[in-house]
Design an enzyme around this catalytic site. Structure first.
Site, PDB file in Angstrom:
ATOM      1  N   GLY A  41       5.817 -46.929   7.255  1.00  0.00           N
ATOM      2  CA  GLY A  41       6.440 -48.171   7.675  1.00  0.00           C
ATOM      3  C   GLY A  41       6.580 -48.228   9.177  1.00  0.00           C
ATOM      4  O   GLY A  41       6.674 -47.198   9.846  1.00  0.00           O
ATOM      5  N   GLN A  46       9.043 -51.415  17.502  1.00  0.00           N
ATOM      6  CA  GLN A  46       8.484 -50.090  17.787  1.00  0.00           C
ATOM      7  C   GLN A  46       7.181 -50.184  18.570  1.00  0.00           C
ATOM      8  O   GLN A  46       6.754 -49.210  19.191  1.00  0.00           O
ATOM      9  CB  GLN A  46       8.242 -49.302  16.487  1.00  0.00           C
ATOM     10  CG  GLN A  46       9.546 -48.932  15.781  1.00  0.00           C
ATOM     11  CD  GLN A  46       9.294 -48.112  14.535  1.00  0.00           C
ATOM     12  OE1 GLN A  46       8.964 -48.639  13.488  1.00  0.00           O
ATOM     13  NE2 GLN A  46       9.433 -46.798  14.641  1.00  0.00           N
ATOM     14  N   CYS A  92      11.943 -40.581  12.357  1.00  0.00           N
ATOM     15  CA  CYS A  92      11.457 -41.857  12.876  1.00  0.00           C
ATOM     16  C   CYS A  92      10.496 -41.600  14.027  1.00  0.00           C
ATOM     17  O   CYS A  92      10.778 -40.777  14.895  1.00  0.00           O
ATOM     18  CB  CYS A  92      12.648 -42.694  13.341  1.00  0.00           C
ATOM     19  SG  CYS A  92      12.196 -44.297  14.023  1.00  0.00           S
ATOM     20  N   LEU A  93       9.375 -42.340  14.015  1.00  0.00           N
ATOM     21  CA  LEU A  93       8.400 -42.223  15.097  1.00  0.00           C
ATOM     22  C   LEU A  93       9.033 -42.459  16.466  1.00  0.00           C
ATOM     23  O   LEU A  93       8.609 -41.877  17.458  1.00  0.00           O
ATOM     24  CB  LEU A  93       7.318 -43.306  14.925  1.00  0.00           C
ATOM     25  CG  LEU A  93       6.194 -43.074  13.926  1.00  0.00           C
ATOM     26  CD1 LEU A  93       5.387 -44.357  13.817  1.00  0.00           C
ATOM     27  CD2 LEU A  93       5.319 -41.932  14.379  1.00  0.00           C
ATOM     28  N   HIS A 134      15.139 -48.911   6.380  1.00  0.00           N
ATOM     29  CA  HIS A 134      14.964 -48.255   7.680  1.00  0.00           C
ATOM     30  C   HIS A 134      14.247 -49.195   8.659  1.00  0.00           C
ATOM     31  O   HIS A 134      14.681 -49.366   9.803  1.00  0.00           O
ATOM     32  CB  HIS A 134      14.181 -46.949   7.490  1.00  0.00           C
ATOM     33  CG  HIS A 134      13.875 -46.214   8.762  1.00  0.00           C
ATOM     34  ND1 HIS A 134      14.477 -45.019   9.106  1.00  0.00           N
ATOM     35  CD2 HIS A 134      13.023 -46.498   9.797  1.00  0.00           C
ATOM     36  CE1 HIS A 134      14.009 -44.616  10.285  1.00  0.00           C
ATOM     37  NE2 HIS A 134      13.127 -45.490  10.726  1.00  0.00           N
ATOM     38  N   GLU A 135      13.172 -49.817   8.203  1.00  0.00           N
ATOM     39  CA  GLU A 135      12.402 -50.703   9.092  1.00  0.00           C
ATOM     40  C   GLU A 135      13.202 -51.964   9.435  1.00  0.00           C
ATOM     41  O   GLU A 135      13.165 -52.428  10.581  1.00  0.00           O
ATOM     42  CB  GLU A 135      11.059 -51.090   8.459  1.00  0.00           C
ATOM     43  CG  GLU A 135      10.137 -49.930   8.088  1.00  0.00           C
ATOM     44  CD  GLU A 135       9.936 -48.915   9.208  1.00  0.00           C
ATOM     45  OE1 GLU A 135      10.089 -49.273  10.391  1.00  0.00           O
ATOM     46  OE2 GLU A 135       9.649 -47.740   8.891  1.00  0.00           O
ATOM     47  N   HIS A 138      15.519 -51.564  12.300  1.00  0.00           N
ATOM     48  CA  HIS A 138      14.880 -51.682  13.616  1.00  0.00           C
ATOM     49  C   HIS A 138      14.962 -53.123  14.143  1.00  0.00           C
ATOM     50  O   HIS A 138      15.099 -53.334  15.352  1.00  0.00           O
ATOM     51  CB  HIS A 138      13.397 -51.278  13.537  1.00  0.00           C
ATOM     52  CG  HIS A 138      13.164 -49.798  13.615  1.00  0.00           C
ATOM     53  ND1 HIS A 138      13.568 -49.030  14.686  1.00  0.00           N
ATOM     54  CD2 HIS A 138      12.562 -48.944  12.752  1.00  0.00           C
ATOM     55  CE1 HIS A 138      13.210 -47.761  14.489  1.00  0.00           C
ATOM     56  NE2 HIS A 138      12.606 -47.671  13.318  1.00  0.00           N
TER      57      HIS A 138
END
Lengths: 161, 173
Positions: A41, A46, A92-93, A134-135, A138
């Site tokens: 995701g 991001q 997380c990235l 989670h996404e 963001h």
């Protein structure tokens, strides 16, 4: 990557109908997701776009129960959450320093507009619900660190893998 | 039975907790509560135990362990509490940003100014020098949480800190 301020910014809704610029962001999201092996995701902030778009893909993931495959969700909204809550360790990235235990709903219903402009309603549970929540965080400028309740629930790591 | 707080600190190595635990058990003591961590190679532990006798007796029981492991040791009489963590951590302050001096000081000063009590506090330093910390706090009665959150964010902004004040989630299942 944190501390980029865009990760802490609330994103604007996408104006409908979808235009080429929005579709370009969506494609960029999918390309970025594809460029990270195992990425399930990603959210527009991001990649530096402050709009309410996320891409998810839990296809074939061993923890997935519901699996809607590869999806772009424009203006996603959680319309309901199941009562059951589960704790899971997230990474997380965009904040590669840490992983952390976060409690989230086990099941959700999310409504959004698809890349084709059509409304979508997804019933997600388990791993897919976790990814969506989670996404979507963001899009509100929230990282998983904002959901952790105790330092003992956070674990430093050397690098993202 | 009387209740005591035991503090021990020293260079970390395997066997410290086992030795302290064995000594407490040897005099019929029970560990009611505990917290242990290692920071920078230093072992630090706080125990609350119930045992017969007084603080001096408990200290003499633990002295050989302290000497063997070269531990700083402190034993104090504690007020009787069945469990010290009941219903108190009602709010969380999560704060993170690039590491620099003054981050802990700034947040704790704001919290102290609001008469909030810090019940637990811990931090993590990431490999890329992100410093993240969580304060588990009890707010004074009548605290304006929105105003306190805004004050924390305003103070943090100057330091590059992202700060969020939120109610600890309790799952009544």
């Amino acid at each position: 990557m944190y501390p980029d301020a865009r990760l802490k910014t609330e994103c604007d809704p996408v104006e409908l109908p979808l235009d080429d610029a929005t579709r370009a962001i969506a494609r960029d999201l999918l390309d970025t997701m594809d460029s990270f092996p195992g990425c399930v995701g990603i959210a527009a902030p991001q990649i530096g776009a402050l709009v309410r778009i996320v891409a998810i893909d839990v296809s074939g993931h061993k923890k997935a129960v519901s699996d809607h495959g590869r999806r772009v969700l424009v203006n996603p909204v959680i319309v309901s959450r199941g009562a059951e809550r589960v704790k899971m360790r997230e990474g997380c990235l965009s904040i590669p320093d840490f992983t952390g235990n976060v409690t989230r709903a086990e099941s959700i219903v999310v409504e959004a507009v698809g890349l084709d402009g059509a409304p979508q309603r997804l019933e997600c549970d388990a791993y897919e619900a976790r990814v969506v929540l989670h996404e979507l965080d963001h899009l509100d400028g929230l990282l998983f660190l904002d959901r952790v309740q105790h330092a003992r629930d956070v674990f430093p790591r050397k690098r993202y893998q | 039975m009387n209740q005591f707080a035991i503090a021990a600190m020293g260079t970390d190595r395997p066997g410290i907790v086992a030795a302290v635990g064995e000594a407490i058990l040897g005099v019929g003591g029970n560990i009611d509560d505990s917290s242990m961590t290692i920071l920078g190679g230093h072992f630090a532990m706080l125990l609350v135990v119930q045992v017969e006798g007084d603080a001096d007796q408990l200290e003499s029981t633990l002295r050989p362990v302290a000497e063997k492991f070269e531990l700083m040791l402190e034993v104090r009489t504690a007020a009787m509490h069945p469990f010290s963590d009941v219903d108190r951590d009602d709010y969380v302050v999560a704060a993170y940003g690039p590491d620099k001096p003054g981050l802990v000081s700034t947040i704790s000063r704001v919290l102290a100014g609001a008469d909030a009590n810090i019940n637990d506090f811990g931090s993590r330093l990431g490999a890329d020098h992100t410093f993240a910390m969580w304060f588990n706090v009890s707010l004074a009665e009548g605290t304006d949480t929105a105003a306190l959150g805004e004050q924390l964010r305003a103070e943090g902004r100057d330091l590059g800190l992202d700060i969020r004040l939120y109610r600890a989630e309790v799952e009544d299942l």
